[in-house]
Motif scaffolding. Structure first.
Motif, PDB file in Angstrom:
ATOM      1  N   LEU A 125      77.408   6.060  49.383  1.00  0.00           N
ATOM      2  CA  LEU A 125      77.137   7.502  49.357  1.00  0.00           C
ATOM      3  C   LEU A 125      77.972   8.204  50.411  1.00  0.00           C
ATOM      4  N   SER A 126      78.103   9.493  50.244  1.00  0.00           N
ATOM      5  CA  SER A 126      78.903  10.292  51.164  1.00  0.00           C
ATOM      6  C   SER A 126      78.013  10.892  52.253  1.00  0.00           C
ATOM      7  N   ASP A 127      77.708  10.077  53.277  1.00  0.00           N
ATOM      8  CA  ASP A 127      76.977  10.503  54.471  1.00  0.00           C
ATOM      9  C   ASP A 127      75.697  11.278  54.163  1.00  0.00           C
ATOM     10  N   PRO A 128      74.730  10.639  53.494  1.00  0.00           N
ATOM     11  CA  PRO A 128      73.469  11.335  53.184  1.00  0.00           C
ATOM     12  C   PRO A 128      72.667  11.598  54.462  1.00  0.00           C
ATOM     13  N   PRO A 129      72.032  12.750  54.562  1.00  0.00           N
ATOM     14  CA  PRO A 129      71.286  13.111  55.779  1.00  0.00           C
ATOM     15  C   PRO A 129      69.865  12.542  55.785  1.00  0.00           C
ATOM     16  N   ALA A 130      69.253  12.549  56.947  1.00  0.00           N
ATOM     17  CA  ALA A 130      67.840  12.204  57.049  1.00  0.00           C
ATOM     18  C   ALA A 130      67.054  13.173  56.170  1.00  0.00           C
ATOM     19  N   GLY A 131      66.053  12.653  55.484  1.00  0.00           N
ATOM     20  CA  GLY A 131      65.249  13.463  54.573  1.00  0.00           C
ATOM     21  C   GLY A 131      65.718  13.390  53.134  1.00  0.00           C
ATOM     22  N   ALA A 132      66.943  12.911  52.905  1.00  0.00           N
ATOM     23  CA  ALA A 132      67.464  12.796  51.538  1.00  0.00           C
ATOM     24  C   ALA A 132      66.724  11.676  50.809  1.00  0.00           C
ATOM     25  N   LYS A 133      66.531  11.868  49.521  1.00  0.00           N
ATOM     26  CA  LYS A 133      65.926  10.841  48.682  1.00  0.00           C
ATOM     27  C   LYS A 133      67.051  10.087  47.976  1.00  0.00           C
ATOM     28  N   VAL A 134      66.951   8.750  48.014  1.00  0.00           N
ATOM     29  CA  VAL A 134      67.997   7.913  47.445  1.00  0.00           C
ATOM     30  C   VAL A 134      67.368   6.834  46.571  1.00  0.00           C
ATOM     31  N   LEU A 135      68.123   6.366  45.587  1.00  0.00           N
ATOM     32  CA  LEU A 135      67.709   5.247  44.768  1.00  0.00           C
ATOM     33  C   LEU A 135      68.256   3.987  45.421  1.00  0.00           C
ATOM     34  N   VAL A 136      67.352   3.086  45.829  1.00  0.00           N
ATOM     35  CA  VAL A 136      67.742   1.862  46.539  1.00  0.00           C
ATOM     36  C   VAL A 136      67.585   0.675  45.612  1.00  0.00           C
ATOM     37  N   TYR A 137      68.661  -0.078  45.482  1.00  0.00           N
ATOM     38  CA  TYR A 137      68.698  -1.255  44.628  1.00  0.00           C
ATOM     39  C   TYR A 137      69.348  -2.380  45.421  1.00  0.00           C
ATOM     40  N   LEU A 138      68.633  -3.483  45.586  1.00  0.00           N
ATOM     41  CA  LEU A 138      69.146  -4.636  46.335  1.00  0.00           C
ATOM     42  C   LEU A 138      69.644  -4.238  47.733  1.00  0.00           C
ATOM     43  N   ASP A 139      68.848  -3.466  48.438  1.00  0.00           N
ATOM     44  CA  ASP A 139      69.113  -3.022  49.812  1.00  0.00           C
ATOM     45  C   ASP A 139      70.376  -2.171  49.966  1.00  0.00           C
ATOM     46  N   SER A 140      70.772  -1.501  48.889  1.00  0.00           N
ATOM     47  CA  SER A 140      71.864  -0.529  48.950  1.00  0.00           C
ATOM     48  C   SER A 140      71.426   0.765  48.282  1.00  0.00           C
ATOM     49  N   ALA A 141      71.650   1.879  48.941  1.00  0.00           N
ATOM     50  CA  ALA A 141      71.400   3.180  48.328  1.00  0.00           C
ATOM     51  C   ALA A 141      72.545   3.422  47.355  1.00  0.00           C
ATOM     52  N   VAL A 142      72.212   3.591  46.071  1.00  0.00           N
ATOM     53  CA  VAL A 142      73.257   3.693  45.061  1.00  0.00           C
ATOM     54  C   VAL A 142      73.522   5.121  44.605  1.00  0.00           C
ATOM     55  N   ARG A 143      72.527   6.019  44.796  1.00  0.00           N
ATOM     56  CA  ARG A 143      72.775   7.426  44.483  1.00  0.00           C
ATOM     57  C   ARG A 143      71.679   8.305  45.063  1.00  0.00           C
ATOM     58  N   LEU A 144      72.018   9.579  45.210  1.00  0.00           N
ATOM     59  CA  LEU A 144      71.048  10.567  45.669  1.00  0.00           C
ATOM     60  C   LEU A 144      70.126  10.952  44.526  1.00  0.00           C
ATOM     61  N   LEU A 145      68.880  11.286  44.854  1.00  0.00           N
ATOM     62  CA  LEU A 145      67.906  11.742  43.869  1.00  0.00           C
ATOM     63  C   LEU A 145      67.407  13.120  44.264  1.00  0.00           C
ATOM     64  N   ASP A 146      67.097  13.957  43.260  1.00  0.00           N
ATOM     65  CA  ASP A 146      66.395  15.197  43.597  1.00  0.00           C
ATOM     66  C   ASP A 146      64.904  14.873  43.667  1.00  0.00           C
ATOM     67  N   ASP A 147      64.125  15.803  44.179  1.00  0.00           N
ATOM     68  CA  ASP A 147      62.697  15.557  44.398  1.00  0.00           C
ATOM     69  C   ASP A 147      61.971  15.177  43.116  1.00  0.00           C
ATOM     70  N   GLU A 148      62.278  15.853  42.020  1.00  0.00           N
ATOM     71  CA  GLU A 148      61.593  15.600  40.750  1.00  0.00           C
ATOM     72  C   GLU A 148      61.917  14.212  40.208  1.00  0.00           C
ATOM     73  N   GLU A 149      63.175  13.825  40.247  1.00  0.00           N
ATOM     74  CA  GLU A 149      63.547  12.497  39.751  1.00  0.00           C
ATOM     75  C   GLU A 149      62.917  11.402  40.619  1.00  0.00           C
ATOM     76  N   ALA A 150      62.900  11.592  41.928  1.00  0.00           N
ATOM     77  CA  ALA A 150      62.271  10.621  42.819  1.00  0.00           C
ATOM     78  C   ALA A 150      60.787  10.495  42.501  1.00  0.00           C
ATOM     79  N   ARG A 151      60.130  11.623  42.238  1.00  0.00           N
ATOM     80  CA  ARG A 151      58.701  11.601  41.904  1.00  0.00           C
ATOM     81  C   ARG A 151      58.460  10.856  40.592  1.00  0.00           C
ATOM     82  N   LEU A 152      59.279  11.124  39.578  1.00  0.00           N
ATOM     83  CA  LEU A 152      59.115  10.465  38.281  1.00  0.00           C
ATOM     84  C   LEU A 152      59.305   8.952  38.387  1.00  0.00           C
ATOM     85  N   ILE A 153      60.299   8.522  39.150  1.00  0.00           N
ATOM     86  CA  ILE A 153      60.532   7.087  39.325  1.00  0.00           C
ATOM     87  C   ILE A 153      59.363   6.458  40.081  1.00  0.00           C
ATOM     88  N   GLY A 154      58.906   7.133  41.136  1.00  0.00           N
ATOM     89  CA  GLY A 154      57.754   6.634  41.890  1.00  0.00           C
ATOM     90  C   GLY A 154      56.513   6.534  41.023  1.00  0.00           C
TER      91      GLY A 154
END
Length: 96
Positions: free
Chosen positions: A33-62
């Motif tokens: 990722l391109s320097d994500p800030p604290a507070g950003a939501k990310v999709l983590v797969y195998l201990d790597s953040a693979v992409r940024l998520l918006d709040d709604e997508e993070a909620r749906l996955i959770g």
């Protein structure tokens, strides 16, 4: 089977980040990722953040992960899939 987790970055040093999902804290790589800030939501797969998520997508996955856990425990899981209950299945646009 491995699942991607929607995690929130607590702190980062630019190459790794301390991320949280529920009560779990995990140090993950953010090199994809391109320097994500604290507070950003990310999709983590195998201990790597693979992409940024918006709040709604993070909620749906959770919700989906919680729904799977409920189903595995023999509990009602419909409340976690409110966006899917009481509607006809739809193919994604790229499959139509």
């Amino acid at each position: 089977m491995c699942l991607g987790l929607p995690m929130t970055i607590v702190e980062t040093d630019g190459t790794t980040a301390l991320c949280q999902y529920g009560d779990e804290l995990r140090r993950v790589s953010v090199l994809l990722l391109s320097d994500p800030p604290a507070g950003a939501k990310v999709l983590v797969y195998l201990d790597s953040a693979v992409r940024l998520l918006d709040d709604e997508e993070a909620r749906l996955i959770g919700d989906a992960i919680q729904g799977l856990q409920a189903a595995l425990n023999g509990e009602d899981c419909d409340r976690f899939f409110g966006d899917l209950v009481d509607r006809e299945p739809e193919l994604p646009e790229h499959l139509r």
